[in-house]
Write an enzyme that holds these catalytic residues in place. Structure first.
Site, PDB file in Angstrom:
ATOM      1  N   ASP A 187      -8.652 -36.278  36.871  1.00  0.00           N
ATOM      2  CA  ASP A 187      -7.336 -35.635  36.780  1.00  0.00           C
ATOM      3  C   ASP A 187      -6.209 -36.610  37.138  1.00  0.00           C
ATOM      4  OD1 ASP A 187      -5.639 -33.509  36.261  1.00  0.00           O
ATOM      5  OD2 ASP A 187      -5.715 -32.744  38.310  1.00  0.00           O
TER       6      ASP A 187
ATOM      7  N   ASN B  33      -8.055 -26.314  28.582  1.00  0.00           N
ATOM      8  CA  ASN B  33      -7.141 -27.379  28.147  1.00  0.00           C
ATOM      9  C   ASN B  33      -6.627 -27.199  26.713  1.00  0.00           C
ATOM     10  OD1 ASN B  33      -8.815 -29.954  30.122  1.00  0.00           O
ATOM     11  ND2 ASN B  33      -6.936 -28.829  30.604  1.00  0.00           N
TER      12      ASN B  33
HETATM   13  C1  IPE Z   1      -9.171 -30.152  35.112  1.00  0.00           C
HETATM   14  O1  IPE Z   1      -7.891 -30.663  35.125  1.00  0.00           O
HETATM   15  C2  IPE Z   1      -9.813 -30.426  33.772  1.00  0.00           C
HETATM   16  C3  IPE Z   1     -10.132 -31.822  33.505  1.00  0.00           C
HETATM   17  C4  IPE Z   1      -9.963 -32.821  34.311  1.00  0.00           C
HETATM   18  C5  IPE Z   1     -10.711 -32.057  32.207  1.00  0.00           C
HETATM   19  P1  IPE Z   1      -6.623 -29.766  34.763  1.00  0.00           P
HETATM   20  O2  IPE Z   1      -5.454 -30.651  34.895  1.00  0.00           O
HETATM   21  O3  IPE Z   1      -6.827 -29.080  33.477  1.00  0.00           O
HETATM   22  O4  IPE Z   1      -6.677 -28.672  35.930  1.00  0.00           O
HETATM   23  P2  IPE Z   1      -5.521 -27.759  36.529  1.00  0.00           P
HETATM   24  O5  IPE Z   1      -4.827 -27.112  35.375  1.00  0.00           O
HETATM   25  O6  IPE Z   1      -4.597 -28.660  37.306  1.00  0.00           O
HETATM   26  O7  IPE Z   1      -6.240 -26.809  37.422  1.00  0.00           O
HETATM   27  C1  IPE Z   2      -6.719 -35.033  33.208  1.00  0.00           C
HETATM   28  O1  IPE Z   2      -5.407 -35.417  33.367  1.00  0.00           O
HETATM   29  C2  IPE Z   2      -7.185 -35.075  31.774  1.00  0.00           C
HETATM   30  C3  IPE Z   2      -7.337 -33.756  31.157  1.00  0.00           C
HETATM   31  C4  IPE Z   2      -7.266 -32.603  31.765  1.00  0.00           C
HETATM   32  C5  IPE Z   2      -7.625 -33.735  29.732  1.00  0.00           C
HETATM   33  P1  IPE Z   2      -4.204 -34.417  33.133  1.00  0.00           P
HETATM   34  O2  IPE Z   2      -3.807 -34.482  31.715  1.00  0.00           O
HETATM   35  O3  IPE Z   2      -4.528 -33.060  33.650  1.00  0.00           O
HETATM   36  O4  IPE Z   2      -3.081 -35.086  34.033  1.00  0.00           O
HETATM   37  P2  IPE Z   2      -2.054 -34.354  34.967  1.00  0.00           P
HETATM   38  O5  IPE Z   2      -2.841 -33.508  35.912  1.00  0.00           O
HETATM   39  O6  IPE Z   2      -1.175 -33.537  34.075  1.00  0.00           O
HETATM   40  O7  IPE Z   2      -1.328 -35.462  35.645  1.00  0.00           O
HETATM   41 MG    MG Z   3      -4.315 -32.164  35.461  1.00  0.00          MG
END
Ligand code: IPE
Ligand code: IPE
Ligand code: MG
Length: 229
Positions: A16, A64
């Site tokens: 993340d 997502n």
């Molecule tokens: C969790 O991250 C999913 C992945 C890393 C693929 P998200 O960014 O989607 O999670 P939330 O929305 O902050 O809980």
């Molecule tokens: C994790 O990074 C990757 C996915 C969930 C696909 P994020 O895209 O959630 O990055 P932040 O949390 O918005 O910084």
């Molecule tokens: Mg995230």
């Protein structure tokens, strides 16, 4: 280091922080995913050096899909690019790739490539589970439906465990979440019952092998009781 890590059979990562990493650089979120994909390759390679039996990464959740179309497209395109070289790299490193999640949502051509990658690498020793369209709740519901299809009328924990997407891996010993959020976000809901959790504020694209060492060392200092004394 390698010796210590041997007691750690399965490490999982919630990758993340890609979007925030890019934002800090005044770049589009997609750029964060691109660099994040490079970090993913590096970290997988490092875990292989540590001889960890199974590595699981959370790449794209069932939730997502709610993201803007452009961002979803960019992530899927990075995934496609990864598949181009994954098989060669995995055969060289003796790694078996398994995709966690319901594949039926993907276009047939992509699905076939995913299945071919899994099939071609199926006899390799180390496991790399990649969660893509993965959700822990979806996984449990799917396992229960498989039990029903198999004619089981009274379901046991073992029946479910044997039908999870991760059925070929031991339960995760350590779950690492980068990006400074302290939640599970529908990752390994069943399997994490007794996993050690490690949270770091480091954004995923910045995660280094040294940070993995820090997480593994923290794990070594945990006292796992599994409900005992
Ligand atoms: C969790 O991250 C999913 C992945 C890393 C693929 P998200 O960014 O989607 O999670 P939330 O929305 O902050 O809980
Ligand atoms: C994790 O990074 C990757 C996915 C969930 C696909 P994020 O895209 O959630 O990055 P932040 O949390 O918005 O910084
Ligand atoms: Mg995230």
């Amino acid at each position: 280091m390698a010796d210590k890590a041997k007691q750690l059979k399965h490490i999982a990562f919630i990758m993340d922080g890609n979007g925030r990493w890019a934002k800090k650089r005044l770049m589009p979120r997609e750029y964060g995913h691109k660099v994040g994909a490079e970090t993913f390759r590096k970290i997988v390679e490092y875990c292989r050096e540590l001889e960890v039996e199974a590595v699981t990464v959370y790449a794209f959740s069932t939730e997502n899909w709610k993201r803007p179309e452009n961002e979803v497209k960019a992530i899927m395109s990075l995934f496609n690019q990864y598949l181009d070289f994954a098989i060669k790299e995995m055969m060289e490193k003796d790694i078996r790739i398994i995709f966690l999640g319901n594949k039926s949502v993907f276009p047939p051509e992509l699905r076939e490539r995913m299945e071919k990658t899994e099939n071609d690498s199926k006899n390799n020793k180390y496991i790399l589970n990649i969660g893509i369209n993965y959700g822990g709740r979806d996984e449990i519901v799917n396992a229960v439906n498989e039990c029903i299809k198999d004619g089981i009328t009274t379901i046991t924990e073992d029946d479910i465990s044997a039908r999870l997407y991760t059925k070929d891996s031991p339960m995760p010993d350590l779950i690492v979440r980068t990006g400074g959020e302290y939640r599970i976000s529908n990752f390994l809901m069943w399997q994490s019952a007794y996993s050690e959790l490690y949270f770091t504020d480091i954004l995923w694209p910045d995660l280094s092998p040294k940070d993995v060492d820090d997480a593994v060392n923290a794990f070594k200092n945990r006292n796992r009781r599994y409900g005992g004394v």
